[in-house]
Motif scaffolding. Structure first.
Motif, mmCIF file in Angstrom:
data_model
loop_
_atom_site.group_PDB
_atom_site.id
_atom_site.type_symbol
_atom_site.label_atom_id
_atom_site.label_comp_id
_atom_site.label_asym_id
_atom_site.label_seq_id
_atom_site.Cartn_x
_atom_site.Cartn_y
_atom_site.Cartn_z
ATOM 1 N N PHE A 1 0.837 -1.209 0.000
ATOM 2 C CA PHE A 1 0.000 0.000 0.000
ATOM 3 C C PHE A 1 0.868 1.254 0.000
ATOM 4 C CE2 PHE A 1 -3.352 -2.821 1.936
ATOM 5 C CZ PHE A 1 -4.144 -2.806 0.786
ATOM 6 N N SER A 2 1.914 1.240 0.831
ATOM 7 C CA SER A 2 2.741 2.445 0.956
ATOM 8 C C SER A 2 3.459 2.752 -0.353
ATOM 9 C CB SER A 2 3.755 2.270 2.078
ATOM 10 O OG SER A 2 4.601 1.211 1.761
ATOM 11 N N ILE A 3 3.964 1.691 -1.004
ATOM 12 C CA ILE A 3 4.692 1.920 -2.262
ATOM 13 C C ILE A 3 3.746 2.459 -3.329
ATOM 14 C CG2 ILE A 3 5.852 0.760 -4.183
ATOM 15 C CD1 ILE A 3 7.735 1.013 -1.958
ATOM 16 N N ILE A 4 2.579 1.809 -3.490
ATOM 17 C CA ILE A 4 1.628 2.280 -4.508
ATOM 18 C C ILE A 4 1.202 3.702 -4.198
ATOM 19 C CG2 ILE A 4 -0.686 1.915 -5.474
ATOM 20 C CD1 ILE A 4 -0.194 -1.096 -5.149
ATOM 21 N N ASN A 5 0.981 3.966 -2.910
ATOM 22 C CA ASN A 5 0.586 5.300 -2.464
ATOM 23 C C ASN A 5 1.624 6.341 -2.889
ATOM 24 O OD1 ASN A 5 -0.621 7.362 -1.134
ATOM 25 N ND2 ASN A 5 0.029 6.743 0.899
ATOM 26 N N SER A 6 2.909 6.065 -2.534
ATOM 27 C CA SER A 6 3.936 7.068 -2.854
ATOM 28 C C SER A 6 4.149 7.188 -4.360
ATOM 29 C CB SER A 6 5.250 6.769 -2.135
ATOM 30 O OG SER A 6 5.697 5.495 -2.445
ATOM 31 N N VAL A 7 4.015 6.064 -5.098
ATOM 32 C CA VAL A 7 4.171 6.113 -6.555
ATOM 33 C C VAL A 7 3.105 7.030 -7.158
ATOM 34 C CG1 VAL A 7 3.882 4.759 -8.665
ATOM 35 C CG2 VAL A 7 5.265 3.869 -6.820
ATOM 36 N N VAL A 8 1.851 6.812 -6.739
ATOM 37 C CA VAL A 8 0.748 7.608 -7.290
ATOM 38 C C VAL A 8 0.946 9.086 -6.952
ATOM 39 C CG1 VAL A 8 -1.737 8.043 -7.127
ATOM 40 C CG2 VAL A 8 -0.895 5.706 -7.277
ATOM 41 N N VAL A 9 1.240 9.373 -5.676
ATOM 42 C CA VAL A 9 1.406 10.772 -5.243
ATOM 43 C C VAL A 9 2.523 11.444 -6.031
ATOM 44 C CG1 VAL A 9 2.147 12.219 -3.317
ATOM 45 C CG2 VAL A 9 0.479 10.431 -2.932
ATOM 46 N N VAL A 10 3.673 10.738 -6.137
ATOM 47 C CA VAL A 10 4.822 11.354 -6.805
ATOM 48 C C VAL A 10 4.546 11.570 -8.285
ATOM 49 C CG1 VAL A 10 7.199 10.953 -7.522
ATOM 50 C CG2 VAL A 10 6.548 10.642 -5.161
ATOM 51 N N PHE A 11 3.960 10.573 -8.952
ATOM 52 C CA PHE A 11 3.671 10.772 -10.374
ATOM 53 C C PHE A 11 2.651 11.886 -10.589
ATOM 54 C CE2 PHE A 11 5.596 6.529 -11.270
ATOM 55 C CZ PHE A 11 6.522 6.995 -12.191
ATOM 56 N N PHE A 12 1.692 11.970 -9.681
ATOM 57 C CA PHE A 12 0.672 13.025 -9.771
ATOM 58 C C PHE A 12 1.336 14.399 -9.631
ATOM 59 C CE2 PHE A 12 -2.579 15.645 -7.520
ATOM 60 C CZ PHE A 12 -3.491 15.727 -8.561
ATOM 61 N N LEU A 13 2.139 14.547 -8.575
ATOM 62 C CA LEU A 13 2.826 15.829 -8.351
ATOM 63 C C LEU A 13 3.798 16.138 -9.489
ATOM 64 C CD1 LEU A 13 3.574 15.667 -4.529
ATOM 65 C CD2 LEU A 13 2.048 17.231 -5.671
ATOM 66 N N SER A 14 4.503 15.089 -9.945
ATOM 67 C CA SER A 14 5.455 15.285 -11.034
ATOM 68 C C SER A 14 4.741 15.789 -12.279
ATOM 69 C CB SER A 14 6.152 13.976 -11.384
ATOM 70 O OG SER A 14 6.719 13.426 -10.253
ATOM 71 N N GLY A 15 3.589 15.167 -12.565
ATOM 72 C CA GLY A 15 2.813 15.577 -13.746
ATOM 73 C C GLY A 15 2.412 17.039 -13.657
ATOM 74 N N ILE A 16 1.897 17.422 -12.475
ATOM 75 C CA ILE A 16 1.449 18.812 -12.293
ATOM 76 C C ILE A 16 2.630 19.775 -12.459
ATOM 77 C CG2 ILE A 16 0.562 20.459 -10.587
ATOM 78 C CD1 ILE A 16 -1.196 18.225 -9.525
ATOM 79 N N LEU A 17 3.749 19.455 -11.772
ATOM 80 C CA LEU A 17 4.931 20.321 -11.852
ATOM 81 C C LEU A 17 5.402 20.471 -13.292
ATOM 82 C CD1 LEU A 17 7.173 19.276 -8.838
ATOM 83 C CD2 LEU A 17 6.156 21.486 -9.249
ATOM 84 N N SER A 18 5.491 19.329 -14.000
ATOM 85 C CA SER A 18 5.976 19.369 -15.384
ATOM 86 C C SER A 18 5.068 20.256 -16.230
ATOM 87 C CB SER A 18 6.016 17.969 -15.991
ATOM 88 O OG SER A 18 6.678 17.108 -15.118
ATOM 89 N N MET A 19 3.753 20.073 -16.061
ATOM 90 C CA MET A 19 2.810 20.861 -16.861
ATOM 91 C C MET A 19 2.988 22.355 -16.603
ATOM 92 S SD MET A 19 -0.724 18.719 -16.799
ATOM 93 C CE MET A 19 -1.712 20.208 -16.849
ATOM 94 N N ILE A 20 3.058 22.722 -15.323
ATOM 95 C CA ILE A 20 3.178 24.144 -14.965
ATOM 96 C C ILE A 20 4.464 24.716 -15.555
ATOM 97 C CG2 ILE A 20 3.513 25.762 -13.038
ATOM 98 C CD1 ILE A 20 1.730 23.863 -11.363
ATOM 99 N N ILE A 21 5.569 24.006 -15.335
ATOM 100 C CA ILE A 21 6.862 24.516 -15.813
ATOM 101 C C ILE A 21 6.852 24.652 -17.342
ATOM 102 C CG2 ILE A 21 9.255 23.739 -16.170
ATOM 103 C CD1 ILE A 21 9.144 25.115 -13.626
ATOM 104 N N ILE A 22 6.369 23.603 -18.034
ATOM 105 C CA ILE A 22 6.397 23.635 -19.509
ATOM 106 C C ILE A 22 5.526 24.775 -20.035
ATOM 107 C CG2 ILE A 22 5.720 22.357 -21.587
ATOM 108 C CD1 ILE A 22 6.666 19.800 -20.038
ATOM 109 N N ARG A 23 4.314 24.935 -19.446
ATOM 110 C CA ARG A 23 3.424 26.002 -19.925
ATOM 111 C C ARG A 23 4.025 27.376 -19.668
ATOM 112 N NH1 ARG A 23 -2.801 25.169 -18.537
ATOM 113 N NH2 ARG A 23 -2.809 27.165 -19.589
#
Length: 637
Positions: free
Chosen positions: A276-298
């Motif tokens: 649970f902890s690994i899936i949790n951190s994977v999802v959170v990190v990919f979610f945050l990474s996606g948001i950060l990447s989008m903001i920076i690129i735009r």
């Protein structure tokens, strides 16, 4: 889509712990063949000081022989030695006296009694091995289920080794009788052949039985009293004590195949939480990474489009932003030699950790090959000096450095020198305690020879080629006169940056950190390298992204001194690792004495330093690539 791939990957990653290394061959036994029982060491999570088995007055065989050990075993404090236990395959023993004289009790002197009492108080465990399998104590307890189910189901967990003894009030009791329970798997053979057996589990039930209750005869046999009627064997530290060391052997057939015999030891901790902890951190990190990447690129696209509009040049010049510092952004920082040396060591660590985790994930460094992980890590760090030297040399040239020989020497000695210095000081304290955890002098000389004979020449070699190579191509020229830096807001402070940048990478890996700390400080096995590999990739991604965001904010604030700052801020998660280590020490460990505390914080300091170098290097190279990319995209007159 990403998540679906991930969920397909995870079961594969989890399965990597259980299969065996090519080259570790099973040993086949016939009936009555001797199964040798060896002792490894005594350990305690309260003192963190391992001791040799014969540092206590246990029964000794006629000739003591130590097994030749690899570097990893020596560094872990293992001293594998033979014992007088006589165990034969599939032969039961009811109760037998261990020491040479059958029914004459062993007399412990006052000093020996004091030492045993002290080790019992410090909560020491004894570690034995049979056919390379460590001994485990079975713990059965009822889980909190419904009352009816309680009677049926017990939860079974295993503890490494067995307790030396126990305390009741102020009295000390020694476990002087060991009931070995060995499990064998009968191999399939042809009809006319003698059946062969393989050892698949090794358990012990330690008992404390008073010398009078163990009725020993001249043949060395003894009878065990009924459980209810026996008194435990007390060790009084103020006087001489008499006791008998005895053991019994029981064999049971098992369905467990030889290849999966380690599973018992490796499923000690709750894997469900891990999932649970690994899936949790994977999802959170990919979610945050996606948001950060989008903001920076735009934001970047908008910036670049604005800066590249030919007709609005006058307006643009009045604006603030990262384009304004184009003439200073590649100005070499202070102390370029030290910066490139630290980054070279960071690259060395990165390559070593990546290869070690990957090889371990493929099952080639299983716990059955003792000390293999440490040995591999040491040798890999030495050989990765080529890459460390190459990257450091090239960066040093880019930063307008000229003294490449001094730079190479600095790269080869700065980080390893600090590590060696701290380890040497700690080792002196461990020597003072006569612990087997102290690295012997010849091993220390061998490590020094490896450092100066393998690592140093390789770093020089890499540095030479890196320095001769074309420096990194910076897309804009540096002005002669440095630009004035405007006053910075409070949140652009270095320490605030470290706190902000460390949260995401630390959040991604702190569950794994708990398991790693348990493996190091509480003598657990760590084997979830599939998980660790995944966490390592998440760490690299999150460090890179945070570093890019931080450098973007800094350049927008017209502060072009980003070289050192990026390196420091990207390693911000190391600060959180330090805080977590202090929390773990206070809450989870039972350490009270000075030297164990010193060892804990000494080794923690090394871990934090290495982690800072690793994450700082990842962040620095990500930020450097990013800065070169964005300035290459802008038209500059």
């Amino acid at each position: 889509e990403r998540l679906r791939y991930l969920l397909v990957l995870l079961p594969l990653l989890h399965g990597t712990g259980s299969f065996y290394v090519p080259g570790v061959a099973p040993i086949n036994f016939h009936r009555n063949d001797p199964v040798e029982i060896k002792a490894v060491k005594l350990t305690s999570s309260r003192t963190q000081l391992p001791y040799e088995y014969y540092s206590l007055p246990f029964c000794q065989p006629t000739k003591i022989t130590y097994k030749a050990e690899n570097l990893g075993e020596v560094l872990r404090g293992d001293r594998i030695v033979n014992t007088p236990f006589q165990v034969s395959m599939s032969v039961e023993k009811k109760c037998e006296v261990l020491c040479n004289f059958p029914n004459k009790p062993v007399t412990l002197t006052v000093e020996q009694s004091k030492l045993i009492a002290e080790r019992i108080r410090e909560d020491y465990y004894v570690h034995l091995i049979a056919d390379n399998l460590p001994v485990a104590t079975r713990l059965e307890f009822y889980s909190s289920r419904e009352e009816e189910e309680k009677k049926k189901e017990k939860d079974v967990q295993f503890e490494h080794g067995y307790r030396l003894g126990f305390m009741d009030g102020n009295k000390f009791y020694l476990h002087n009788h060991l009931s070995f329970i060995l499990y064998y798997h009968r191999e399939d053979v042809e009809e006319n052949q003698e059946p062969t057996y393989r050892v698949v589990r090794f358990e012990v039930v330690p008992q404390s039985i008073k010398v009078e209750d163990l009725k020993a005869d001249e043949k060395g046999l003894c009878t065990l009293p009924e459980a209810a009627g026996s008194a435990p064997q007390e060790v009084d530290p103020s006087k001489e004590n008499q006791m008998l060391f005895t053991y019994s052997v029981h064999w049971e057939e098992s369905d467990i195949k030889w290849a999966s015999r380690w599973d018992t030891y490796l499923t000690m901790s709750d894997v469900q939480i891990h999932w649970f902890s690994i899936i949790n951190s994977v999802v959170v990190v990919f979610f945050l990474s996606g948001i950060l990447s989008m903001i920076i690129i735009r934001t970047l696209r908008k910036d670049i489009a604005n800066y590249n509009k030919e007709d609005d040049i006058e307006d643009t010049m009045e604006e603030s932003g990262w384009k304004l510092v184009h003439g200073d952004v590649f100005r070499p920082p202070q102390y370029p030699m030290i910066l490139s040396s630290l980054l070279g060591s960071g690259i060395q660590l990165f390559c070593m950790i990546l290869i070690v985790i990957f090889v371990a994930m493929l099952g080639m460094l299983s716990p059955s090959s003792r000390g293999a992980l440490m040995t591999t890590a040491c040798f890999l760090f030495m050989f990765m000096g080529v890459f460390g030297g190459f990257f450091a040399g090239r960066l040093y040239r880019t930063l307008k450095g000229h003294r490449w020989k001094k730079g190479a020497f600095c790269t080869a000695t700065l980080y390893p020198g600090v590590v060696f210095g701290i380890c040497f000081v700690l080792n002196c304290f461990i020597w003072g305690k006569h612990s087997s955890g102290a690295v012997p002098f010849p091993t220390m000389v061998a490590l020094l020879c490896m450092w100066f004979g393998i690592s140093l020449p390789l770093v020089y070699l890499g540095y030479y080629f890196g320095f001769r190579k074309q420096p990194y191509d910076n897309p804009v020229r540096t002005n002669q006169i440095p630009r004035q830096i405007p006053e910075q807001r409070w949140y652009m402070n270095k320490f605030v940056g470290i706190l902000m940048a460390g949260i995401l990478p630390f959040g991604a890996m702190f569950i794994e950190l708990f398991f790693i700390f348990s493996a190091i400080w509480e003598n657990q096995f760590y084997y979830l390298f599939g998980f660790l590999f995944l966490v390592f990739i998440i760490l690299v991604v999150s460090c890179s992204q945070i570093s890019i965001v931080m450098v973007y904010f800094q350049l927008c604030a017209e502060d072009y001194r980003w070289w050192w700052r990026t390196f420091l801020v990207s390693g911000g998660s190391a600060f959180y690792v330090l805080i977590y280590a202090i929390f773990y020490f206070v809450n989870k460990l039972d350490i009270v004495e000075f030297i164990p505390s010193l060892l804990y914080f000494g080794y923690t300091a090394l871990m934090v330093l290495s982690f800072w170098l690793l994450t700082g290097t990842i962040g620095f190279y990500a930020a450097y690539m990013f800065v070169r990319k964005i300035y290459a995209a802008v038209k500059i007159d």
